[in-house]
Design a protein around this motif. Structure first.
Motif, PDB file in Angstrom:
ATOM      1  N   VAL A   1      29.588   3.119 -41.515  1.00  0.00           N
ATOM      2  CA  VAL A   1      28.739   2.755 -40.377  1.00  0.00           C
ATOM      3  C   VAL A   1      28.307   4.041 -39.683  1.00  0.00           C
ATOM      4  O   VAL A   1      29.146   4.878 -39.327  1.00  0.00           O
ATOM      5  CB  VAL A   1      29.490   1.824 -39.393  1.00  0.00           C
ATOM      6  CG1 VAL A   1      28.677   1.623 -38.117  1.00  0.00           C
ATOM      7  CG2 VAL A   1      29.776   0.476 -40.040  1.00  0.00           C
ATOM      8  N   VAL A   2      26.979   4.195 -39.537  1.00  0.00           N
ATOM      9  CA  VAL A   2      26.437   5.447 -38.989  1.00  0.00           C
ATOM     10  C   VAL A   2      25.808   5.203 -37.618  1.00  0.00           C
ATOM     11  O   VAL A   2      25.020   4.256 -37.448  1.00  0.00           O
ATOM     12  CB  VAL A   2      25.342   6.019 -39.952  1.00  0.00           C
ATOM     13  CG1 VAL A   2      24.704   7.273 -39.374  1.00  0.00           C
ATOM     14  CG2 VAL A   2      25.932   6.301 -41.331  1.00  0.00           C
ATOM     15  N   PHE A   3      26.157   6.034 -36.651  1.00  0.00           N
ATOM     16  CA  PHE A   3      25.480   6.045 -35.347  1.00  0.00           C
ATOM     17  C   PHE A   3      24.887   7.431 -35.172  1.00  0.00           C
ATOM     18  O   PHE A   3      25.588   8.375 -34.787  1.00  0.00           O
ATOM     19  CB  PHE A   3      26.472   5.807 -34.199  1.00  0.00           C
ATOM     20  CG  PHE A   3      27.094   4.434 -34.175  1.00  0.00           C
ATOM     21  CD1 PHE A   3      26.438   3.365 -33.568  1.00  0.00           C
ATOM     22  CD2 PHE A   3      28.352   4.205 -34.740  1.00  0.00           C
ATOM     23  CE1 PHE A   3      27.028   2.102 -33.532  1.00  0.00           C
ATOM     24  CE2 PHE A   3      28.939   2.955 -34.702  1.00  0.00           C
ATOM     25  CZ  PHE A   3      28.275   1.891 -34.098  1.00  0.00           C
ATOM     26  N   CYS A   4      23.623   7.566 -35.504  1.00  0.00           N
ATOM     27  CA  CYS A   4      23.021   8.898 -35.415  1.00  0.00           C
ATOM     28  C   CYS A   4      22.172   8.959 -34.146  1.00  0.00           C
ATOM     29  O   CYS A   4      21.074   8.395 -34.101  1.00  0.00           O
ATOM     30  CB  CYS A   4      22.173   9.151 -36.664  1.00  0.00           C
ATOM     31  SG  CYS A   4      21.579  10.831 -36.763  1.00  0.00           S
ATOM     32  N   LEU A   5      22.679   9.582 -33.124  1.00  0.00           N
ATOM     33  CA  LEU A   5      22.026   9.707 -31.803  1.00  0.00           C
ATOM     34  C   LEU A   5      21.703   8.336 -31.212  1.00  0.00           C
ATOM     35  O   LEU A   5      20.716   8.178 -30.497  1.00  0.00           O
ATOM     36  CB  LEU A   5      20.732  10.534 -31.898  1.00  0.00           C
ATOM     37  CG  LEU A   5      20.806  11.866 -32.637  1.00  0.00           C
ATOM     38  CD1 LEU A   5      19.440  12.546 -32.635  1.00  0.00           C
ATOM     39  CD2 LEU A   5      21.846  12.782 -32.017  1.00  0.00           C
ATOM     40  N   ALA A   6      22.506   7.340 -31.543  1.00  0.00           N
ATOM     41  CA  ALA A   6      22.141   5.962 -31.197  1.00  0.00           C
ATOM     42  C   ALA A   6      23.036   5.343 -30.123  1.00  0.00           C
ATOM     43  O   ALA A   6      22.841   4.191 -29.751  1.00  0.00           O
ATOM     44  CB  ALA A   6      22.175   5.099 -32.457  1.00  0.00           C
ATOM     45  N   LEU A   7      24.003   6.101 -29.602  1.00  0.00           N
ATOM     46  CA  LEU A   7      24.876   5.533 -28.570  1.00  0.00           C
ATOM     47  C   LEU A   7      24.178   5.648 -27.222  1.00  0.00           C
ATOM     48  O   LEU A   7      24.557   6.455 -26.368  1.00  0.00           O
ATOM     49  CB  LEU A   7      26.232   6.255 -28.564  1.00  0.00           C
ATOM     50  CG  LEU A   7      27.010   6.174 -29.879  1.00  0.00           C
ATOM     51  CD1 LEU A   7      28.316   6.948 -29.782  1.00  0.00           C
ATOM     52  CD2 LEU A   7      27.309   4.710 -30.253  1.00  0.00           C
ATOM     53  N   MET A   8      23.135   4.838 -27.063  1.00  0.00           N
ATOM     54  CA  MET A   8      22.250   5.049 -25.921  1.00  0.00           C
ATOM     55  C   MET A   8      22.526   4.169 -24.709  1.00  0.00           C
ATOM     56  O   MET A   8      22.291   4.565 -23.589  1.00  0.00           O
ATOM     57  CB  MET A   8      20.803   4.832 -26.354  1.00  0.00           C
ATOM     58  CG  MET A   8      20.310   5.852 -27.328  1.00  0.00           C
ATOM     59  SD  MET A   8      18.559   5.685 -27.628  1.00  0.00           S
ATOM     60  CE  MET A   8      17.872   6.847 -26.487  1.00  0.00           C
ATOM     61  N   GLY A   9      22.924   2.928 -24.902  1.00  0.00           N
ATOM     62  CA  GLY A   9      23.085   2.032 -23.756  1.00  0.00           C
ATOM     63  C   GLY A   9      24.343   2.353 -22.965  1.00  0.00           C
ATOM     64  O   GLY A   9      25.234   3.070 -23.436  1.00  0.00           O
TER      65      GLY A   9
ATOM     66  N   GLY B   1      30.558  -1.978 -34.769  1.00  0.00           N
ATOM     67  CA  GLY B   1      30.717  -1.143 -35.964  1.00  0.00           C
ATOM     68  C   GLY B   1      32.065  -1.403 -36.625  1.00  0.00           C
ATOM     69  O   GLY B   1      32.157  -1.542 -37.852  1.00  0.00           O
ATOM     70  N   ILE B   2      33.100  -1.501 -35.792  1.00  0.00           N
ATOM     71  CA  ILE B   2      34.452  -1.742 -36.328  1.00  0.00           C
ATOM     72  C   ILE B   2      34.511  -3.136 -36.973  1.00  0.00           C
ATOM     73  O   ILE B   2      35.104  -3.317 -38.034  1.00  0.00           O
ATOM     74  CB  ILE B   2      35.512  -1.592 -35.206  1.00  0.00           C
ATOM     75  CG1 ILE B   2      35.536  -0.134 -34.722  1.00  0.00           C
ATOM     76  CG2 ILE B   2      36.889  -2.037 -35.682  1.00  0.00           C
ATOM     77  CD1 ILE B   2      36.400   0.132 -33.511  1.00  0.00           C
ATOM     78  N   ARG B   3      33.863  -4.090 -36.335  1.00  0.00           N
ATOM     79  CA  ARG B   3      33.881  -5.470 -36.897  1.00  0.00           C
ATOM     80  C   ARG B   3      33.296  -5.512 -38.306  1.00  0.00           C
ATOM     81  O   ARG B   3      33.879  -6.105 -39.209  1.00  0.00           O
ATOM     82  CB  ARG B   3      33.086  -6.409 -35.969  1.00  0.00           C
ATOM     83  CG  ARG B   3      33.057  -7.857 -36.467  1.00  0.00           C
ATOM     84  CD  ARG B   3      32.141  -8.752 -35.649  1.00  0.00           C
ATOM     85  NE  ARG B   3      30.712  -8.501 -35.851  1.00  0.00           N
ATOM     86  CZ  ARG B   3      30.002  -8.904 -36.896  1.00  0.00           C
ATOM     87  NH1 ARG B   3      30.581  -9.585 -37.887  1.00  0.00           N
ATOM     88  NH2 ARG B   3      28.708  -8.630 -36.997  1.00  0.00           N
ATOM     89  N   ILE B   4      32.155  -4.864 -38.502  1.00  0.00           N
ATOM     90  CA  ILE B   4      31.474  -4.991 -39.810  1.00  0.00           C
ATOM     91  C   ILE B   4      32.044  -4.038 -40.870  1.00  0.00           C
ATOM     92  O   ILE B   4      31.664  -4.105 -42.038  1.00  0.00           O
ATOM     93  CB  ILE B   4      29.938  -4.772 -39.683  1.00  0.00           C
ATOM     94  CG1 ILE B   4      29.605  -3.380 -39.143  1.00  0.00           C
ATOM     95  CG2 ILE B   4      29.307  -5.852 -38.821  1.00  0.00           C
ATOM     96  CD1 ILE B   4      28.109  -3.044 -39.151  1.00  0.00           C
ATOM     97  N   LEU B   5      32.936  -3.155 -40.429  1.00  0.00           N
ATOM     98  CA  LEU B   5      33.484  -2.152 -41.355  1.00  0.00           C
ATOM     99  C   LEU B   5      34.686  -2.703 -42.128  1.00  0.00           C
ATOM    100  O   LEU B   5      35.539  -3.384 -41.564  1.00  0.00           O
ATOM    101  CB  LEU B   5      33.912  -0.929 -40.528  1.00  0.00           C
ATOM    102  CG  LEU B   5      33.969   0.427 -41.189  1.00  0.00           C
ATOM    103  CD1 LEU B   5      32.633   0.824 -41.804  1.00  0.00           C
ATOM    104  CD2 LEU B   5      34.378   1.477 -40.154  1.00  0.00           C
ATOM    105  N   LYS B   6      34.742  -2.374 -43.409  1.00  0.00           N
ATOM    106  CA  LYS B   6      35.925  -2.731 -44.204  1.00  0.00           C
ATOM    107  C   LYS B   6      37.076  -1.816 -43.797  1.00  0.00           C
ATOM    108  O   LYS B   6      36.815  -0.680 -43.379  1.00  0.00           O
ATOM    109  CB  LYS B   6      35.636  -2.491 -45.685  1.00  0.00           C
ATOM    110  CG  LYS B   6      34.658  -3.477 -46.282  1.00  0.00           C
ATOM    111  CD  LYS B   6      34.315  -3.044 -47.713  1.00  0.00           C
ATOM    112  CE  LYS B   6      33.213  -3.865 -48.327  1.00  0.00           C
ATOM    113  NZ  LYS B   6      33.626  -5.178 -48.794  1.00  0.00           N
TER     114      LYS B   6
END
Ligand code: SAH
Length: 363
Positions: free
Chosen positions: A265-273, A283-288
């Protein structure tokens, strides 16, 4: 009659100077404006320019009459050369006679074609609007931002045009850095230590790109011969608007993927809110289990370069911290691994994670 011949250009010159002063003031003030005010200003500018075109048209007509009508013969008397020179210098350079004539012949609506000054103003407006939208994104919760972008897709486009312009100035684009990470690590077999987790039997890696922008990561990973091992990528690219076909529209606090379906799971400059902890939780939910979380953020978002507080919060959410890489001048990158079910169950789902908004400089 002779008097008219001299007075007319001086009056025009004075008016030109007044207009230029007005525009200069507007230009200086534009950086302080936001939202609707900016739009109004652009409209005002357009009105100014339309009026100017009309004035120019009248001027052209008048001077044509003046020179062509034999009754105005005195007007043909050549002006004093020094005064002529001064008048020429004061004439706006961007309006050569041919352009002016062409303008006078064009229908009214063509005044929407931008003059160099308008173009410059428009660029400034776009810059100011980009910074304003950017600030909204960093200082609102994702529901509000999502709502704005759904109702006004043009705002999203404006934001992305501005973002693209910013990225072009950077010595390195963090997306490319993640692309390289995939490439380098795929030298090793899937799931090998230091490699990429994946479905070994199917030779496949499922990736979620949260806040993907234009989904460049998906584009690069789908390139033929990306990996020597012919690994297949299934990339889910999520953003608030559909800039292209690769993108699925979703607020990244709630994406349409089953639990434990992704390897990276990638957050590229996306932690905006302001609710960025929700994004990490999703992200943790959808991650294996044993899947990777990759995060890249602008360094200035961490008060006093304090990465440890952020890392500790994510550890408490059920992630194992593998690396913090702050070797880049502008960005810091983090890698986390999702712990197995047992450990992850004890996690804190609602930590207060605060990062400073990323404020871009004026262009
Ligand atoms: N990852 C891309 C884009 C970064 S810009 C890149 O690095 O090039 C940040 C992106 O995150 C923007 O496109 C913005 O629309 C998106 N974003 C921010 N908050 C979001 C949210 N709650 N849901 C979906 N996308 C979001």
């Amino acid at each position: 009659m002779f008097k008219v011949g001299f007075n007319l250009p001086e009056k025009v010159v004075q008016e030109e100077q007044l207009q230029q002063k007005k525009k200069k003031n507007q230009q200086q003030n534009v950086e302080k404006l936001t939202g609707n005010e900016l739009q109004k200003m652009m409209e005002e500018l357009r009105k100014d320019e339309t009026q100017k075109t009309k004035r120019d048209r009248k001027k052209t007509k008048k001077s044509k009459e003046t020179t062509e009508n034999p009754e105005n013969a005195e007007a043909k008397v050549p002006l004093d050369e020094t005064k002529l020179k001064a008048t020429r210098q004061k004439e706006p350079k961007s309006e050569p006679t041919t352009a002016l004539k062409r303008k006078a012949e064009e229908p009214e609506h063509s005044s929407k074609k931008l003059t160099p000054l308008q173009l410059k103003m428009q660029q400034k407006l776009s810059g100011a609007r980009f910074r304003w939208i950017n600030e909204q994104l960093y200082t609102s919760c994702s529901e509000r931002a999502f709502d704005i972008f759904q109702k006004q897709p043009e705002v999203f486009k404006e934001y992305h045009d501005g973002f693209r312009h910013q990225v072009e100035q950077w010595p390195e684009n963090p997306v490319s850095n993640f692309v390289d990470q995939f490439k380098d690590r795929l030298i090793k077999p899937l799931n090998a230590p230091g490699g990429i987790p994946g479905d070994k039997a199917g030779n496949k890696v499922v990736v979620a790109d949260m806040g993907c922008g234009e989904a460049e990561l998906a584009l690069k990973l789908s390139e033929k011969n990306f990996s020597r091992r012919k690994t297949q990528f299934e990339v889910h690219s999520f953003d608030m608007n559909k800039a292209n076909e690769r993108i699925t529209v979703a607020d990244i606090k709630n994406v349409p993927l089953p639990d434990e379906s992704c390897h990276v799971v990638v957050f590229c400059l996306a932690l905006m809110g302001t609710n960025l902890a929700d994004f990490i939780n999703e992200g943790i939910r959808i991650l294996k289990p044993n899947g990777l979380v990759w995060i890249a953020e602008i360094k200035s978002r961490f008060e006093g370069n304090d990465y440890a507080t952020f890392v500790n919060n994510l550890k408490n959410m059920g992630l194992y911290h593998r690396t913090t890489d702050d070797s880049n001048k502008m960005f810091v990158k983090f890698e986390f691994v999702k712990l197995s079910h047992k450990l992850a169950n004890a996690r804190n789902k609602n930590p207060e994670i605060m990062l400073k908004p990323c404020i871009y400089k004026r262009r």
